[in-house]
Design an enzyme around this catalytic site. Structure first.
Site, PDB file in Angstrom:
ATOM      1  N   SER A 152      15.153 -12.425 -26.091  1.00  0.00           N
ATOM      2  CA  SER A 152      14.809 -13.834 -25.914  1.00  0.00           C
ATOM      3  C   SER A 152      13.494 -14.143 -26.623  1.00  0.00           C
ATOM      4  CB  SER A 152      14.773 -14.168 -24.423  1.00  0.00           C
ATOM      5  OG  SER A 152      14.800 -15.551 -24.202  1.00  0.00           O
ATOM      6  N   GLU A 241      25.955 -18.630 -24.167  1.00  0.00           N
ATOM      7  CA  GLU A 241      24.556 -18.912 -23.848  1.00  0.00           C
ATOM      8  C   GLU A 241      23.951 -19.930 -24.809  1.00  0.00           C
ATOM      9  OE1 GLU A 241      21.502 -15.895 -24.739  1.00  0.00           O
ATOM     10  OE2 GLU A 241      23.184 -14.521 -25.015  1.00  0.00           O
ATOM     11  N   HIS A 271      22.740 -14.595 -20.655  1.00  0.00           N
ATOM     12  CA  HIS A 271      21.518 -14.402 -21.427  1.00  0.00           C
ATOM     13  C   HIS A 271      20.782 -13.137 -20.962  1.00  0.00           C
ATOM     14  CE1 HIS A 271      18.115 -15.481 -23.875  1.00  0.00           C
ATOM     15  NE2 HIS A 271      17.302 -15.551 -22.833  1.00  0.00           N
TER      16      HIS A 271
END
Length: 307
Positions: A152, A241, A271
């Protein structure tokens, strides 16, 4: 390596409400941090992995290493955790990093880089750079024997770090392992949320990280930085996602720049499901795949390049 194999529907049913409460734009970041740190105790470190606390690049850090290393030459992984640059810690990613160490056979160094809004951009990038340079200058790793990985925001930070290392120091990491990387915080999703992330929270994190900086700075949005010359890159995302389209754009841009890319798209996960790899088989499988990619990148280097 998994202790528990829970059905995906059960895990999704539990996690959805938890993330809706925790990642709420109206909740102070300090509270979000406490909540996800507390939940991390449910994610065990695999047996056979040692966890050593240290300092790296001036920041608290951990070295997670298998008791039986796979590499005959010094090599390592520098891991940068996700959390929108505003949450996340050594604790939240200890299980993931332990499994990555076990499956690569390499020590994984994780750093507690400074978080926004207390420390906006480029604090996290500066900390990541300092950690990498200390692995080279203080620990004796050759620059091309260090893989950089992250998820991320940590995936975006990994890409930004590689770009900075090449531009400033002439150092190219061995490989990049990017789990659902957030490579352009300026981009807003067309959908309101997925199981984990929602639009208002993402925008709050982006604003906190940017602070008074320039949103066009490629260190902040590395998707728009120089991609040519990067090492082999692994990218993983689930098709449902919010960051999946951004991962597709990144993969396309990397290939256009002549970079070797492996892009894996899962279905039915969420995610950074790799955080729950100790509990969910398919999540463990995609983490194993990234570990294999990083390990192979180390093994394929010419002997003359080994430090």
């Amino acid at each position: 390596m998994r202790d528990i194999a829970l059905p995906l529907p059960v895990v999704r049913a539990v996690m959805g409400p938890l993330y809706r409460v925790t990642f709420h734009a109206g909740l102070p970041f300090r509270v979000q941090r406490a909540l996800i740190d507390a939940a991390s105790v449910l994610q065990p470190v695999p047996a056979g992995v040692r966890v050593e606390k240290l300092r790296l690049g001036g920041r608290p850090a951990e070295r997670l290493a298998p008791r039986t290393p796979a590499a005959t030459e010094p090599a390592a992984v520098l891991y940068l955790h996700g959390g929108g640059y505003a949450v996340g810690s050594l604790a939240t990613h200890r299980s993931l990093n332990g499994r990555l160490a076990a499956e690569t056979g390499l020590p994984v160094y994780a750093i507690d880089y400074r978080l926004a809004p207390e420390h906006p951009y480029p604090a996290a990038l500066d900390d990541a750079e300092a950690a990498y340079l200390e692995l080279v200058n203080g620990y004796g790793y050759a620059p091309d024997r260090i893989a950089v990985a992250g998820d991320s925001a940590g995936g975006g930070l990994s890409l930004a770090l590689a770009q900075r290392l090449i531009a400033r120091h002439g150092y190219t990491p061995a490989a990049l392992g990017l789990i659902a990387p957030w490579v352009d915080p300026n981009e807003e999703s067309q959908r309101p949320r997925d199981l984990v992330v929602n639009g208002p929270w993402s925008r709050a994190c982006a604003a906190a990280y940017l602070g008074s900086g320039d949103c066009n700075d490629t260190g902040y949005a590395p998707l728009h930085g120089v991609l040519a010359g990067l090492p082999p890159v692994y990218v993983q995302a689930d098709i449902d996602e919010l960051l999946h389209p951004q991962c597709v754009d990144l993969t396309t841009a990397l290939r256009a720049a002549g970079v070797t890319v492996e892009f894996t798209e899962s279905r039915g996960l969420w995610h950074v499901a790799q955080l729950q790899a100790a509990l969910v088989g398919p999540a463990a499988a995609v983490l194993t795949e990234m570990a294999g990619f990083l390990r192979q990148a180390m093994e394929q280097q010419p002997a003359s390049d080994l430090g």
